[in-house]
Design a protein around this motif. Structure first.
Motif, PDB file in Angstrom:
ATOM      1  N   ARG A 188     -32.797  42.344  77.842  1.00 20.37           N
ATOM      2  CA  ARG A 188     -32.677  41.576  76.598  1.00 20.37           C
ATOM      3  C   ARG A 188     -34.022  41.439  75.891  1.00 20.37           C
ATOM      4  NH1 ARG A 188     -28.388  42.525  74.619  1.00 20.37           N
ATOM      5  NH2 ARG A 188     -28.988  41.038  73.048  1.00 20.37           N
ATOM      6  N   GLU A 189     -35.113  41.270  76.644  1.00 20.22           N
ATOM      7  CA  GLU A 189     -36.437  41.194  76.025  1.00 20.22           C
ATOM      8  C   GLU A 189     -36.732  42.479  75.258  1.00 20.22           C
ATOM      9  OE1 GLU A 189     -39.079  40.158  79.272  1.00 20.22           O
ATOM     10  OE2 GLU A 189     -38.731  38.016  78.959  1.00 20.22           O
ATOM     11  N   GLU A 190     -36.403  43.606  75.848  1.00 17.29           N
ATOM     12  CA  GLU A 190     -36.627  44.903  75.202  1.00 17.29           C
ATOM     13  C   GLU A 190     -35.749  45.067  73.963  1.00 17.29           C
ATOM     14  OE1 GLU A 190     -35.674  49.413  76.491  1.00 17.29           O
ATOM     15  OE2 GLU A 190     -36.908  48.281  77.923  1.00 17.29           O
ATOM     16  N   ILE A 191     -34.477  44.739  74.097  1.00 19.99           N
ATOM     17  CA  ILE A 191     -33.546  44.870  72.968  1.00 19.99           C
ATOM     18  C   ILE A 191     -33.940  43.957  71.816  1.00 19.99           C
ATOM     19  CG2 ILE A 191     -31.166  44.352  72.239  1.00 19.99           C
ATOM     20  CD1 ILE A 191     -30.305  45.443  75.031  1.00 19.99           C
ATOM     21  N   LEU A 192     -34.265  42.696  72.113  1.00 16.37           N
ATOM     22  CA  LEU A 192     -34.658  41.764  71.051  1.00 16.37           C
ATOM     23  C   LEU A 192     -35.952  42.194  70.382  1.00 16.37           C
ATOM     24  CD1 LEU A 192     -33.700  38.363  72.722  1.00 16.37           C
ATOM     25  CD2 LEU A 192     -32.529  39.506  70.819  1.00 16.37           C
ATOM     26  N   ALA A 193     -36.915  42.668  71.149  1.00 18.68           N
ATOM     27  CA  ALA A 193     -38.176  43.147  70.569  1.00 18.68           C
ATOM     28  C   ALA A 193     -37.911  44.287  69.584  1.00 18.68           C
ATOM     29  CB  ALA A 193     -39.138  43.580  71.669  1.00 18.68           C
ATOM     30  N   GLU A 194     -37.010  45.189  69.945  1.00 20.92           N
ATOM     31  CA  GLU A 194     -36.672  46.304  69.057  1.00 20.92           C
ATOM     32  C   GLU A 194     -35.989  45.810  67.783  1.00 20.92           C
ATOM     33  OE1 GLU A 194     -34.324  49.060  71.340  1.00 20.92           O
ATOM     34  OE2 GLU A 194     -36.014  49.579  72.650  1.00 20.92           O
ATOM     35  N   LEU A 195     -35.086  44.858  67.919  1.00 19.23           N
ATOM     36  CA  LEU A 195     -34.392  44.308  66.747  1.00 19.23           C
ATOM     37  C   LEU A 195     -35.366  43.618  65.799  1.00 19.23           C
ATOM     38  CD1 LEU A 195     -31.159  42.849  68.386  1.00 19.23           C
ATOM     39  CD2 LEU A 195     -31.301  44.796  66.827  1.00 19.23           C
ATOM     40  N   TRP A 196     -36.270  42.822  66.364  1.00 20.23           N
ATOM     41  CA  TRP A 196     -37.227  42.105  65.530  1.00 20.23           C
ATOM     42  C   TRP A 196     -38.227  43.059  64.896  1.00 20.23           C
ATOM     43  CZ3 TRP A 196     -37.643  38.209  70.054  1.00 20.23           C
ATOM     44  CH2 TRP A 196     -36.519  37.387  70.041  1.00 20.23           C
ATOM     45  N   GLU A 197     -38.588  44.098  65.602  1.00 19.66           N
ATOM     46  CA  GLU A 197     -39.495  45.106  65.037  1.00 19.66           C
ATOM     47  C   GLU A 197     -38.813  45.854  63.891  1.00 19.66           C
ATOM     48  OE1 GLU A 197     -41.453  49.051  66.819  1.00 19.66           O
ATOM     49  OE2 GLU A 197     -41.979  47.219  67.925  1.00 19.66           O
ATOM     50  N   ALA A 198     -37.486  46.008  63.983  1.00 20.73           N
ATOM     51  CA  ALA A 198     -36.720  46.691  62.941  1.00 20.73           C
ATOM     52  C   ALA A 198     -36.450  45.797  61.738  1.00 20.73           C
ATOM     53  CB  ALA A 198     -35.401  47.208  63.511  1.00 20.73           C
ATOM     54  N   GLY A 199     -36.834  44.509  61.835  1.00 17.37           N
ATOM     55  CA  GLY A 199     -36.700  43.635  60.679  1.00 17.37           C
ATOM     56  C   GLY A 199     -35.686  42.517  60.795  1.00 17.37           C
ATOM     57  N   GLU A 200     -34.945  42.452  61.896  1.00 19.10           N
ATOM     58  CA  GLU A 200     -34.011  41.335  62.061  1.00 19.10           C
ATOM     59  C   GLU A 200     -34.815  40.047  62.219  1.00 19.10           C
ATOM     60  OE1 GLU A 200     -30.780  40.077  65.334  1.00 19.10           O
ATOM     61  OE2 GLU A 200     -30.374  41.992  64.329  1.00 19.10           O
ATOM     62  N   ASP A 201     -34.295  38.965  61.644  1.00 16.42           N
ATOM     63  CA  ASP A 201     -34.991  37.685  61.711  1.00 16.42           C
ATOM     64  C   ASP A 201     -35.040  37.145  63.135  1.00 16.42           C
ATOM     65  OD1 ASP A 201     -35.542  37.608  59.012  1.00 16.42           O
ATOM     66  OD2 ASP A 201     -33.742  36.459  58.524  1.00 16.42           O
ATOM     67  N   LYS A 202     -36.217  36.690  63.518  1.00 15.49           N
ATOM     68  CA  LYS A 202     -36.430  36.055  64.811  1.00 15.49           C
ATOM     69  C   LYS A 202     -36.131  34.565  64.640  1.00 15.49           C
ATOM     70  CE  LYS A 202     -40.119  37.320  67.163  1.00 15.49           C
ATOM     71  NZ  LYS A 202     -41.502  37.422  67.717  1.00 15.49           N
ATOM     72  N   PRO A 203     -35.514  33.933  65.631  1.00 17.10           N
ATOM     73  CA  PRO A 203     -35.278  32.492  65.518  1.00 17.10           C
ATOM     74  C   PRO A 203     -36.581  31.738  65.262  1.00 17.10           C
ATOM     75  CG  PRO A 203     -34.162  33.382  67.437  1.00 17.10           C
ATOM     76  CD  PRO A 203     -35.027  34.468  66.894  1.00 17.10           C
ATOM     77  N   SER A 204     -36.515  30.708  64.450  1.00 14.31           N
ATOM     78  CA  SER A 204     -37.723  29.972  64.062  1.00 14.31           C
ATOM     79  C   SER A 204     -38.458  29.403  65.275  1.00 14.31           C
ATOM     80  CB  SER A 204     -37.377  28.853  63.079  1.00 14.31           C
ATOM     81  OG  SER A 204     -36.456  27.953  63.674  1.00 14.31           O
ATOM     82  N   GLU A 205     -37.725  29.059  66.337  1.00 13.15           N
ATOM     83  CA  GLU A 205     -38.346  28.499  67.535  1.00 13.15           C
ATOM     84  C   GLU A 205     -39.282  29.487  68.235  1.00 13.15           C
ATOM     85  OE1 GLU A 205     -34.278  26.606  66.998  1.00 13.15           O
ATOM     86  OE2 GLU A 205     -35.047  28.646  67.008  1.00 13.15           O
ATOM     87  N   LEU A 206     -39.168  30.751  67.892  1.00 17.09           N
ATOM     88  CA  LEU A 206     -39.993  31.787  68.542  1.00 17.09           C
ATOM     89  C   LEU A 206     -41.141  32.267  67.668  1.00 17.09           C
ATOM     90  CD1 LEU A 206     -37.145  33.961  70.065  1.00 17.09           C
ATOM     91  CD2 LEU A 206     -38.548  32.263  71.230  1.00 17.09           C
ATOM     92  N   GLN A 207     -41.254  31.740  66.473  1.00 15.36           N
ATOM     93  CA  GLN A 207     -42.242  32.238  65.521  1.00 15.36           C
ATOM     94  C   GLN A 207     -43.684  32.080  65.992  1.00 15.36           C
ATOM     95  OE1 GLN A 207     -41.507  34.132  63.031  1.00 15.36           O
ATOM     96  NE2 GLN A 207     -39.320  33.800  63.071  1.00 15.36           N
TER      97      GLN A 207
END
Length: 157
Positions: A46-65
């Protein structure tokens, strides 16, 4: 994983083991023989998948900013792809972690300031405020709401 897991989660795994609550919510467990249901393997994936999504431009939850918090998955809904995470903050004790849901096949997130066992209880009892589980009666037979199917039973079919 570099973290101490919440006591309520440890009790859930000790009492039930990994498996499926209410016919839909899968509890991940450490050392599960199937990597798809293993807490440690899913954390890395999941860490890998989320990193790829956020790198592609999907919004990261504000708590992780701020970059100090991280997400650790503890369960998911196989039918919808929805993942349930703990929001792990370095200054918070494991019992203070927030449950965070991601719809799985889209960018929407939802936070619930409660333990994973409390969240599971509210889903099973039908008292949750989660948008994703308000129509559970349309998906799960009411008799199955209180059922738990352990991985050992699922894997031996």
């Amino acid at each position: 994983m570099g973290i101490v897991l919440p006591a309520d989660y440890k009790r859930l795994v000790e009492v039930y083991g990994g498996g499926v609550f209410a016919g839909i919510l899968r509890l991940l467990e450490p050392d599960c023989p199937d990597a798809m249901y293993d807490l440690v393997a899913q954390t890395a994936e999941r860490e890998e998948i989320l990193a790829e999504l956020w790198e592609a431009g999907e919004d990261k939850p504000s708590e992780l900013q701020d970059g100090r918090a991280r997400l650790v998955p503890w369960g998911y809904d196989e039918g919808t792809g929805l993942f349930l995470y703990w929001l792990v903050r370095p200054e918070a004790e494991p019992e203070e972690w927030t449950v965070v849901l991601n719809e799985g096949r889209g960018p929407l997130w939802e936070a619930h300031p409660m333990s994973c066992s409390q969240f599971l209880l509210e889903v099973v009892a039908g008292t949750t405020s989660s948008f994703y589980f308000t129509d559970l009666d349309d998906v799960v037979d009411p008799e199955d709401r209180n059922r738990f199917e352990p991985n050992s039973q699922i894997f031996n079919r």
